[in-house]
Design a protein around this motif. Sequence first.
Motif, PDB file in Angstrom:
ATOM      1  N   MET A   1      -0.999 -16.081   9.450  1.00 59.88           N
ATOM      2  CA  MET A   1      -0.952 -15.661   8.060  1.00 59.88           C
ATOM      3  C   MET A   1       0.075 -14.535   7.911  1.00 59.88           C
ATOM      4  SD  MET A   1      -4.093 -14.305   5.752  1.00 59.88           S
ATOM      5  CE  MET A   1      -3.923 -14.315   4.024  1.00 59.88           C
ATOM      6  N   ALA A   2       0.869 -14.636   6.882  1.00 61.83           N
ATOM      7  CA  ALA A   2       1.893 -13.628   6.596  1.00 61.83           C
ATOM      8  C   ALA A   2       1.247 -12.359   6.044  1.00 61.83           C
ATOM      9  CB  ALA A   2       2.889 -14.177   5.586  1.00 61.83           C
ATOM     10  N   ASP A   3       1.949 -11.250   6.160  1.00 61.14           N
ATOM     11  CA  ASP A   3       1.454  -9.991   5.614  1.00 61.14           C
ATOM     12  C   ASP A   3       1.454  -9.995   4.092  1.00 61.14           C
ATOM     13  OD1 ASP A   3       1.035  -8.774   8.120  1.00 61.14           O
ATOM     14  OD2 ASP A   3       3.165  -8.263   8.249  1.00 61.14           O
ATOM     15  N   ILE A   4       2.428 -10.665   3.505  1.00 55.04           N
ATOM     16  CA  ILE A   4       2.530 -10.774   2.056  1.00 55.04           C
ATOM     17  C   ILE A   4       2.674 -12.245   1.717  1.00 55.04           C
ATOM     18  CG2 ILE A   4       3.894 -10.203   0.008  1.00 55.04           C
ATOM     19  CD1 ILE A   4       4.905  -7.737   1.597  1.00 55.04           C
ATOM     20  N   GLU A   5       1.843 -12.716   0.802  1.00 53.93           N
ATOM     21  CA  GLU A   5       1.936 -14.105   0.342  1.00 53.93           C
ATOM     22  C   GLU A   5       2.058 -14.105  -1.168  1.00 53.93           C
ATOM     23  OE1 GLU A   5      -1.410 -16.217   1.923  1.00 53.93           O
ATOM     24  OE2 GLU A   5      -0.536 -16.292   3.927  1.00 53.93           O
ATOM     25  N   THR A   7       2.834 -16.674  -4.563  1.00 54.55           N
ATOM     26  CA  THR A   7       3.016 -17.991  -5.155  1.00 54.55           C
ATOM     27  C   THR A   7       3.643 -17.773  -6.522  1.00 54.55           C
ATOM     28  OG1 THR A   7       1.063 -18.840  -4.021  1.00 54.55           O
ATOM     29  CG2 THR A   7       1.881 -20.115  -5.898  1.00 54.55           C
ATOM     30  N   ASN A  21      -0.608 -12.019  -2.998  1.00 57.79           N
ATOM     31  CA  ASN A  21      -1.769 -11.930  -2.111  1.00 57.79           C
ATOM     32  C   ASN A  21      -3.045 -12.434  -2.772  1.00 57.79           C
ATOM     33  OD1 ASN A  21      -0.267 -10.970   0.037  1.00 57.79           O
ATOM     34  ND2 ASN A  21      -0.601  -8.837  -0.500  1.00 57.79           N
TER      35      ASN A  21
END
Length: 131
Positions: A1-5, A7, A21
């Motif tokens: 999982m990325a630190d910042i997500e 969409t 996030n």
Amino acid sequence: MADIEVTSACEDGYTVESVINGEWELIVDALSNDGPSPNEVLAADYASCYIPALRVAAGKYNYDDIGEVEIEVAADLDEDDDLESIAFDVEVEASLGDEEQDIVELAEDICHVHSALTEELHADISIESGV
């Protein structure tokens, strides 16, 4: 999982809705009709990153309570609407004494947005403390 997500979606036109996030919503409009433009968001983000960095830097010089910090941001665009320059006029409620310039420079090192920008777009910072 990325630190910042993030969409981001755009149904039509130039307004992009982003969810950061899974929690924070941000609307950005390239034409500034339905929200701030990407350049306006970047200028605000830079200042929003620099203020806490300035507080941390001041703390490292034993200025633990510097009161209110306000930044007036001035950003200039070139003929292609690309950011050309950014300037900060920073006002700090408490006086930062003789360490003022050292605190400004340490805050630049701490600020993640400052680190992410090309050197040509680093803010030209003027500061007045004890206001």
